[in-house]
Design an enzyme around this catalytic site. Structure first.
Site, PDB file in Angstrom:
ATOM      1  N   GLU A   2      22.026 -22.718 -18.571  1.00 43.56           N
ATOM      2  CA  GLU A   2      21.038 -21.914 -17.709  1.00 43.56           C
ATOM      3  C   GLU A   2      22.005 -20.615 -17.097  1.00 43.56           C
ATOM      4  OE1 GLU A   2      17.613 -24.761 -16.398  1.00 43.56           O
ATOM      5  OE2 GLU A   2      19.368 -24.986 -15.245  1.00 43.56           O
ATOM      6  N   ASP A  39       0.627  -1.246  -0.075  1.00 47.19           N
ATOM      7  CA  ASP A  39      -0.051   0.045   0.017  1.00 47.19           C
ATOM      8  C   ASP A  39       0.913   1.150  -0.042  1.00 47.19           C
ATOM      9  OD1 ASP A  39       0.418   0.726   2.975  1.00 47.19           O
ATOM     10  OD2 ASP A  39      -0.314  -1.137   3.072  1.00 47.19           O
TER      11      ASP A  39
END
Ligand code: GLA
Length: 731
Positions: free
Chosen positions: A614, A534
């Site tokens: 990777e 928030d």
């Protein structure tokens, strides 16, 4: 002049707030009531012609109206409706007076216009330079009780933003109790509206929900002590038909991280009222004579250009007028977090190994997550004992950080200061420091209790402990976690009814002191992922871990919902291992990278378990993200699809000058002999020519926006595409 005041005849006053594209207007009428006249696209002149007066049965008339049966607060639009005045719709304010009566008849008592933006004592609030904002304070007073309300309006003209707050003061001779106190009210005399809210749950936050505002009261909110995973403290009121790129919509965002409520109601005459503020459950705030209650702020924004534009307004506001500190406008470190890499099973060597991998991969920082302190081998014990477990680490924290820094990698650490485990030295010593109802066993959450942060002594003790950890080495990042809801709302030291609010003010006080003491420390907020995502937290922590769910496909949806309200710069997002730890789903490293790049970017896995190929890909990914970091953080964000409904998740970033863009698409569906998906771009300059950085193919902005791009048909699930577009300067 953003704020225009006009005196209009006998005791009438008109206040007009202009932003670049919107107008907000209200008026004190001849009876002294503050009525809301208008909020919407920019207008001029007085809008009081919108007010209508009819004799409406069962809508009472205030004494001030004499025998005029056409004047009723039950039908007129108001700025700050209070209980007990004959307005039978939901009220913003409910006060219980010393004599037990529940009435607060607020009338105009004065006003003031000031340069700059007001601040709020003890609470986070939008800030602005003196020249960027103006403040209007309107004072209202109940003549009988003496209760005073100062309504505060901040106008950020260039941002198209208006903020609201209020301070309630007990000007009476006896104690009063504030039983409900919301911060913002929007009354619409006409029109049909939808309420867009963002509901969710742990590991699946901020799902988009759009419902019609109908007769009756639709209430969302939190009584969990935090803003919560379940309902975000921000809503959008959209006119029927308003969509992503068209139509009138209003945003209402609460700058607060605790209990809140939003009420939306269509009244008997089809008028709409939407309010936002403090949750009234667990709240009965006593005020002695002379005492004040400062209400958290609501941010309002209006645009007639749809939800996408509203999001970009909020993004800019939060980036430039909520987030503070060194990192607010700066590149954030790319993180490697130990949580999904090792959980509780690590020592200093593990962390140093992560740092070595980070160095090889171009990652800037290693974060040691939960498990480094007290007795903490799992999540059942140790919270509150913020002493480094040197036996577990195998060395001191300082020594370990030196080794990490020695790899050329920064170091960050996890804490959960608001909590205490029953199995901890802190709890054994101070059982009364936890929130508990006398005579009752407290409700457990993740087998932990909540410390009473409304108490200064508790906060001070924890503050010292956290600081003493931060002093042990070069710690450049702190992950501030909070992993349960508040249930036993009772403080051994405080007046009950104040606790949920005072807890938040206490937390903000702690964070204010911490950010002041360590201005260079980057703090990332977290509450089981995005349970306290928030604007209040973003005032102290410029980024927040968006969700404990790191699955790329779920994250598409979580980040989509989050993007309606909060800027991408605030969204903590990492690439994690597959099968994903929350869903078991497999997605390619490329797809995970594209999704995590719509955020602060980082990794949440053990690079030691990656193959060499990777690792090469991660290296390339990190370098790629760093190349785009400014565009992602500061660029304009456009949603290109709805991943809850469409066959792909698609979004793009466009630089302020429109010369550079990054388009991102993740395919969500795969079928035999599948139709082609076309993605239409947004925010480009129609007349400009753009070149795809990879294929060198050129397109006009208009073509990309009107016709879109066909996505390739590929075998396999969830392929992702990322396309960099650069404007070709044609001489
Ligand atoms: C919460 C956080 C996670 C992790 C754990 C540690 O769930 O959201 O990222 O830090 O706590 O216990």
């Amino acid at each position: 002049m953003a704020i225009v005041y006009e005196k209009q005849g006998q005791g009438e006053h008109v206040f007009t707030l202009h932003t670049e594209h919107s107008t907000y207007q209200m008026k004190v009428d001849g009876h002294g009531y503050l009525l809301h006249l208008y909020y919407g696209g920019k207008v001029s002149g007085c809008m009081d012609y919108l007010l209508t007066y009819y004799d409406r049965g069962f809508s009472g008339n205030p004494a001030a109206a004499g025998l005029d049966r056409t004047y009723s607060l039950d039908t007129l639009p108001q700025e700050y409706p209070a209980l007990g005045t004959g307005d039978f719709r939901s009220s913003a304010l409910a006060v219980c007076n010393g004599d037990g009566s529940q009435c607060c008849d607020l009338k105009y008592a004065g006003h003031e216009v000031r340069k700059g933006k007001y601040g709020l004592k003890g609470l986070p609030a939008v800030y602005a330079e003196q020249g960027e904002a103006e403040t209007l304070e309107i004072r209202l007073r109940d003549r009988v009780s003496g209760v005073e309300v100062a309504l505060l309006y901040g106008v950020l003209e260039g941002e198209d933003i208006i903020t609201r707050s209020a301070v309630i003061k007990n000007g009476a001779g006896t104690g009063i109790t504030v039983e409900k106190a919301l911060s913002g009210c929007l009354d619409f005399v006409a029109g049909e509206y939808d309420l867009i809210g963002f509901h969710g749950r742990h590991a699946m936050e901020r799902n988009f929900q759009r419902t019609a505002i109908v007769h009756g009261n639709q209430v969302i909110g939190s009584r969990r002590g935090t803003s919560s995973h379940q309902y975000n403290p921000a809503v959008i009121v959209a006119e029927k038909g308003a969509g992503e790129d068209n139509g009138s919509c209003y945003g209402m965002m609460f700058v607060y991280s605790g209990n809140f409520m939003c009420e939306a109601e269509m009244d008997q005459f089809g008028q709409t009222r939407v309010m936002m503020g403090l949750q009234s459950e667990y709240f009965r705030y006593p005020l002695e004579p002379g005492e004040e209650l400062v209400l958290p702020e609501v941010i309002l924004g209006h645009t007639d250009r749809g939800l996408g534009k509203l999001s970009r307004m909020f993004h800019g506001l939060i980036r430039n007028h909520i987030c503070r500190g060194k990192y607010a406008g700066q590149a954030r470190p790319v993180l490697l977090n130990s949580w999904e890499a090792a959980y509780f099973d690590f020592n200093a060597d593990t962390i140093v190994r992560l740092a070595e991998s980070a160095a090889q991969l171009g990652i800037d920082m290693v974060v040691m997550d939960d498990g480094w302190f007290g007795k903490r081998e799992d999540d059942n014990s140790g919270l509150g004992d913020w002493q480094v477990n040197e036996r577990k680490l195998g060395c001191t924290l300082g020594e370990m950080i030196e080794r990490v820094n020695g790899c050329g990698v920064k170091f960050g650490i996890w804490v959960e200061p608001e909590m205490v485990s029953e199995d901890s030295d802190l709890y054994r010593e101070h059982p009364d420091w936890a929130l508990k109802v006398p005579g009752r066993e407290p409700v457990r959450g993740r087998n932990q209790l909540v410390l009473d942060f409304s108490r200064e002594d508790v906060r001070e003790f924890i503050f010292d402990r956290i600081c003493s950890v931060l002093e042990q080495g070069n710690i450049e990042y702190l992950k501030w976690d909070m992993n349960r809801s508040l249930a036993d709302v009772y403080s051994a030291r405080s007046v009950q009814g104040k606790v949920t609010y005072d807890y938040m003010v206490g937390l903000y006080d702690f964070l204010e002191k911490l950010t002041a003491k360590y201005p260079d420390l980057l703090i990332e907020g977290c509450s089981g992922g995005g349970g306290r995502f928030d604007a209040g937290m973003l005032y102290y922590t410029p980024q927040i871990w968006c969700s404990d769910n790191t699955d790329a496909v779920d994250r598409l949806r979580i980040q989509y919902g989050t993007s309606f309200l909060y800027p991408i710069s605030a969204v903590g997002s990492h690439v994690s291992a597959v099968p994903n730890h929350q869903t078991g789903r497999m997605t390619s490293l490329h797809t995970r990278g594209v999704v995590a790049m719509a955020g602060t970017f980082g990794y949440e896995l053990d690079p030691g378990k990656l193959t060499d190929r990777e690792k090469e890909e991660v290296k390339e990914q990190v370098a790629r993200f760093k190349g785009y970091a400014d565009l992602v953080r500061e660029g304009d964000y456009y949603r290109l699809s709805d991943p809850f409904r469409d066959s792909c998740g698609a979004w793009m970033f466009v630089s302020r000058d429109g010369a550079k863009a990054l388009v991102n698409v993740v395919m969500l569906e795969v079928h035999g002999n599948m139709p082609v998906t076309y993605v239409r771009l947004k925010g480009l300059k129609p007349e400009a020519v753009y070149e795809d950085a990879e294929s060198r193919r050129r397109y006009s902005g208009a073509a990309l926006m009107n016709a879109g791009l066909p996505m390739p048909l590929r075998m396999g699930e969830y392929p992702a595409y990322q396309m960099e577009l650069n404007e070709v300067r044609l001489s």
